[in-house]
Design a protein around this motif. Structure first.
Motif, PDB file in Angstrom:
ATOM      1  N   HIS A 262      46.485  43.901  34.588  1.00  7.37           N
ATOM      2  CA  HIS A 262      45.175  43.361  34.947  1.00  7.37           C
ATOM      3  C   HIS A 262      45.296  41.926  35.454  1.00  7.37           C
ATOM      4  CE1 HIS A 262      43.326  46.907  33.307  1.00  7.37           C
ATOM      5  NE2 HIS A 262      43.901  46.698  32.144  1.00  7.37           N
ATOM      6  N   VAL A 263      44.363  41.549  36.321  1.00  7.75           N
ATOM      7  CA  VAL A 263      44.393  40.211  36.908  1.00  7.75           C
ATOM      8  C   VAL A 263      42.986  39.819  37.343  1.00  7.75           C
ATOM      9  CG1 VAL A 263      44.888  41.060  39.249  1.00  7.75           C
ATOM     10  CG2 VAL A 263      45.586  38.742  38.594  1.00  7.75           C
ATOM     11  N   GLU A 264      42.731  38.531  37.355  1.00  6.60           N
ATOM     12  CA  GLU A 264      41.477  37.989  37.893  1.00  6.60           C
ATOM     13  C   GLU A 264      41.801  37.289  39.201  1.00  6.60           C
ATOM     14  OE1 GLU A 264      37.221  37.362  37.196  1.00  6.60           O
ATOM     15  OE2 GLU A 264      38.692  38.395  35.945  1.00  6.60           O
ATOM     16  N   VAL A 265      41.001  37.524  40.223  1.00  8.53           N
ATOM     17  CA  VAL A 265      41.160  36.817  41.501  1.00  8.53           C
ATOM     18  C   VAL A 265      39.798  36.335  41.961  1.00  8.53           C
ATOM     19  CG1 VAL A 265      41.069  39.004  42.796  1.00  8.53           C
ATOM     20  CG2 VAL A 265      42.042  36.968  43.861  1.00  8.53           C
ATOM     21  N   VAL A 266      39.733  35.084  42.394  1.00  7.27           N
ATOM     22  CA  VAL A 266      38.485  34.510  42.846  1.00  7.27           C
ATOM     23  C   VAL A 266      38.621  34.134  44.312  1.00  7.27           C
ATOM     24  CG1 VAL A 266      39.076  32.166  42.076  1.00  7.27           C
ATOM     25  CG2 VAL A 266      36.675  32.817  42.337  1.00  7.27           C
TER      26      VAL A 266
ATOM     27  N   GLY B  43      32.910  46.760  40.964  1.00 10.16           N
ATOM     28  CA  GLY B  43      32.523  45.955  42.114  1.00 10.16           C
ATOM     29  C   GLY B  43      31.021  45.801  42.237  1.00 10.16           C
ATOM     30  N   ILE B  44      30.575  45.226  43.350  1.00 10.02           N
ATOM     31  CA  ILE B  44      29.146  44.924  43.490  1.00 10.02           C
ATOM     32  C   ILE B  44      28.344  46.109  44.013  1.00 10.02           C
ATOM     33  CG2 ILE B  44      29.561  42.460  43.801  1.00 10.02           C
ATOM     34  CD1 ILE B  44      29.099  42.807  46.779  1.00 10.02           C
ATOM     35  N   GLY B  45      28.982  47.093  44.600  1.00  6.48           N
ATOM     36  CA  GLY B  45      28.272  48.284  45.046  1.00  6.48           C
ATOM     37  C   GLY B  45      27.698  48.163  46.446  1.00  6.48           C
TER      38      GLY B  45
ATOM     39  N   TYR C 156      33.269  35.145  44.982  1.00  5.74           N
ATOM     40  CA  TYR C 156      33.421  36.458  44.364  1.00  5.74           C
ATOM     41  C   TYR C 156      34.574  36.384  43.370  1.00  5.74           C
ATOM     42  CZ  TYR C 156      33.431  41.661  44.353  1.00  5.74           C
ATOM     43  OH  TYR C 156      33.348  42.984  44.001  1.00  5.74           O
ATOM     44  N   SER C 157      34.255  36.506  42.086  1.00  7.13           N
ATOM     45  CA  SER C 157      35.272  36.550  41.035  1.00  7.13           C
ATOM     46  C   SER C 157      35.425  37.996  40.592  1.00  7.13           C
ATOM     47  CB  SER C 157      34.856  35.666  39.850  1.00  7.13           C
ATOM     48  OG  SER C 157      35.858  35.653  38.862  1.00  7.13           O
ATOM     49  N   SER C 158      36.643  38.507  40.643  1.00  7.32           N
ATOM     50  CA  SER C 158      36.857  39.934  40.418  1.00  7.32           C
ATOM     51  C   SER C 158      37.997  40.176  39.438  1.00  7.32           C
ATOM     52  CB  SER C 158      37.201  40.619  41.747  1.00  7.32           C
ATOM     53  OG  SER C 158      37.609  41.959  41.541  1.00  7.32           O
ATOM     54  N   CYS C 159      37.808  41.158  38.561  1.00  8.11           N
ATOM     55  CA  CYS C 159      38.884  41.601  37.674  1.00  8.11           C
ATOM     56  C   CYS C 159      39.527  42.873  38.208  1.00  8.11           C
ATOM     57  CB  CYS C 159      38.351  41.834  36.259  1.00  8.11           C
ATOM     58  SG  CYS C 159      37.071  43.105  36.152  1.00  8.11           S
ATOM     59  N   ASN C 160      39.160  43.269  39.419  1.00  8.51           N
ATOM     60  CA  ASN C 160      39.728  44.464  40.036  1.00  8.51           C
ATOM     61  C   ASN C 160      39.921  44.204  41.528  1.00  8.51           C
ATOM     62  OD1 ASN C 160      40.424  46.972  41.028  1.00  8.51           O
ATOM     63  ND2 ASN C 160      38.843  48.091  39.928  1.00  8.51           N
ATOM     64  N   PRO C 161      41.109  43.754  41.955  1.00 15.07           N
ATOM     65  CA  PRO C 161      41.310  43.410  43.363  1.00 15.07           C
ATOM     66  C   PRO C 161      41.100  44.575  44.324  1.00 15.07           C
ATOM     67  CG  PRO C 161      43.378  43.329  42.132  1.00 15.07           C
ATOM     68  CD  PRO C 161      42.284  43.460  41.137  1.00 15.07           C
ATOM     69  N   ALA C 162      41.228  45.812  43.851  1.00 12.81           N
ATOM     70  CA  ALA C 162      41.007  46.964  44.737  1.00 12.81           C
ATOM     71  C   ALA C 162      39.533  47.066  45.132  1.00 12.81           C
ATOM     72  CB  ALA C 162      41.461  48.250  44.059  1.00 12.81           C
ATOM     73  N   THR C 163      38.613  46.928  44.163  1.00 12.69           N
ATOM     74  CA  THR C 163      37.190  46.991  44.513  1.00 12.69           C
ATOM     75  C   THR C 163      36.760  45.723  45.250  1.00 12.69           C
ATOM     76  OG1 THR C 163      36.600  46.198  42.297  1.00 12.69           O
ATOM     77  CG2 THR C 163      36.579  48.572  42.661  1.00 12.69           C
TER      78      THR C 163
ATOM     79  N   LEU D 132      44.198  34.188  39.014  1.00 13.73           N
ATOM     80  CA  LEU D 132      44.191  33.568  37.685  1.00 13.73           C
ATOM     81  C   LEU D 132      44.634  34.634  36.688  1.00 13.73           C
ATOM     82  CD1 LEU D 132      41.237  32.587  39.238  1.00 13.73           C
ATOM     83  CD2 LEU D 132      41.604  30.820  37.501  1.00 13.73           C
ATOM     84  N   ASP D 133      45.745  34.397  36.033  1.00 14.00           N
ATOM     85  CA  ASP D 133      46.308  35.434  35.171  1.00 14.00           C
ATOM     86  C   ASP D 133      45.670  35.397  33.794  1.00 14.00           C
ATOM     87  OD1 ASP D 133      47.811  37.581  34.451  1.00 14.00           O
ATOM     88  OD2 ASP D 133      49.575  36.409  33.904  1.00 14.00           O
ATOM     89  N   MET D 134      44.556  36.100  33.677  1.00 14.94           N
ATOM     90  CA  MET D 134      43.837  36.201  32.400  1.00 14.94           C
ATOM     91  C   MET D 134      44.577  37.090  31.396  1.00 14.94           C
ATOM     92  SD  MET D 134      40.599  34.881  32.212  1.00 14.94           S
ATOM     93  CE  MET D 134      39.446  34.101  33.367  1.00 14.94           C
ATOM     94  N   PHE D 135      45.424  37.983  31.889  1.00 17.65           N
ATOM     95  CA  PHE D 135      45.920  39.081  31.046  1.00 17.65           C
ATOM     96  C   PHE D 135      47.439  39.229  31.139  1.00 17.65           C
ATOM     97  CE2 PHE D 135      42.001  40.073  33.407  1.00 17.65           C
ATOM     98  CZ  PHE D 135      41.076  40.051  32.379  1.00 17.65           C
TER      99      PHE D 135
END
Length: 375
Positions: A364-368, A311-313, A330-337, A356-359
């Motif tokens: 794993h998943v991408e969500v924007v 995440g961004i911290g 915010y484009s994220s590969c980790n919806p929890a963070t 967006l199902d990259m994987f």
């Protein structure tokens, strides 16, 4: 999707293999919705689906076996090579290339690195395919000892695999659980792989990060560009910009766009792509994204962030929360963070989101998400 490696118990990397693909996507959407919570202003767009197989544009293959009979794949519990060159999630172009590369390793006599004894030279082979079908092939070696043999083999390799337009040797002398080292030795005249992504062609250098699913990456860039154009900012930042995908797609006449990325090599790739596209008012800087924001004299109208899984911290999200930035994408590969970061920025409310199902075949998943400042 059927996988002989999974059926035989050889590889279990694809943890969702056997689950019908529509159910995989529904579960990923459900998890993202649950983590972000029910919010009346938030509208979820239909998920972007991928091909179930043949989608992965990069193969990271551990080399095992012997110089005469190398394996390309993973290591078992005893450190022995397990061949996965027919892996079904890799693109057809990569699957076709791997046997050719294996023959090249055997001809050159490149000795695979043996993890238990810490002997040998060739550790990994990394292959990336462009949407054009061109390939980048990287041989990860422990030292320069077999560089000569690799150079002598190069001409024959390229005769058999003319798509290999970029070939390098990467040096990883340490015995560490990492894929590649810091030193790259070019073996071909070309050192960048052109990645057409719809509106813009990106340049990919050997150590630059790129999304592993080219069609879904193209959809991601298009979605972000659409949201940015709707917001019509006069200025925008692309933090953790990589090779500049978001920044280049968001460029527009009269809009100042700045991309920031810690990898100097990725920044050079982004600059090269901007020059080739003739884009104005776009600049790329090598540096830490958080430090750049904290030191900036003024905030832009819009910020795009695409951080690693952590995440961004705290520092960057605190800066965004206090800033005058009107919109954040915010484009994220980790919806929890992603959810944790959004909870710490209550002034920036999510108004659109898309999975967006990259994987496929994995968890794993991408969500924007498009965020808009309240009030």
């Amino acid at each position: 999707m059927q996988c002989s490696y999974l059926d035989a118990g050889t590889c279990r990397s694809c943890t969702l293999m056997g689950t019908p693909y529509p159910r995989q996507v529904e579960a990923k959407e459900g998890r993202c919705r649950e983590l972000l919570g029910e919010q009346p202003q938030l509208r979820w767009l239909p998920a972007v689906r991928s091909a179930e197989s043949g989608y992965r544009n990069k193969a990271k293959m551990v080399v095992g076996g012997t110089a005469r009979r190398p394996t390309l794949g993973i290591l078992d519990a005893g450190g022995r090579g397990v061949d996965l060159r027919r892996c079904g999630v890799c693109t057809p172009g990569i699957r076709a290339a791997l046997p050719v590369i294996a023959r090249s390793i055997a001809r050159a006599g490149l000795e695979p690195y043996d993890v238990p004894s810490r002997r040998g030279e060739l550790k990994n082979v990394l292959v990336t395919e462009s949407p054009t079908g061109e390939l980048m092939v990287r041989f990860v070696l422990r030292s320069r000892q077999q560089l000569g043999a690799l150079r002598r083999e190069l001409q024959q390799l390229r005769r058999e695999l003319p798509q290999a337009v970029v070939v390098t040797a990467n040096l990883l002398p340490e015995h560490r659980a990492v894929v590649e080292g810091e030193t790259e030795v070019p073996l071909t005249e070309r050192t960048t792989l052109r990645m057409p992504m719809g509106a813009v062609d990106l340049d990919l250098r050997p150590q630059s990060f790129f999304q592993t699913n080219s069609p879904v990456a193209r959809a991601l860039y298009a979605q972000v560009a659409e949201w940015v154009d709707e917001a019509a900012p006069a200025s925008a930042w692309d933090l953790y910009c990589g090779v500049g995908g978001f920044a280049l797609h968001c460029a527009a006449p009269g809009r100042r766009v700045t991309g920031v990325e810690v990898s100097a090599e990725a920044v050079e790739s982004a600059r090269s792509a901007a020059r080739a596209a003739g884009l104005q008012d776009v600049e790329f800087l090598a540096g830490d994204a958080t430090r750049f924001a904290l030191d900036a004299a003024e905030a832009p109208d819009l910020v795009v962030v695409n951080p690693p899984r952590r995440g961004i911290g705290a520092e960057l999200r605190q800066w965004l929360e206090r800033s005058r930035v009107r919109h954040v994408v915010y484009s994220s590969c980790n919806p929890a963070t992603l959810a944790a970061d959004l909870a710490a920025m209550p002034s920036l409310r999510p108004v659109r989101a898309r999975v967006l199902d990259m994987f496929p075949q994995t968890e794993h998943v991408e969500v924007v998400t498009l965020l808009e400042r309240a009030g």
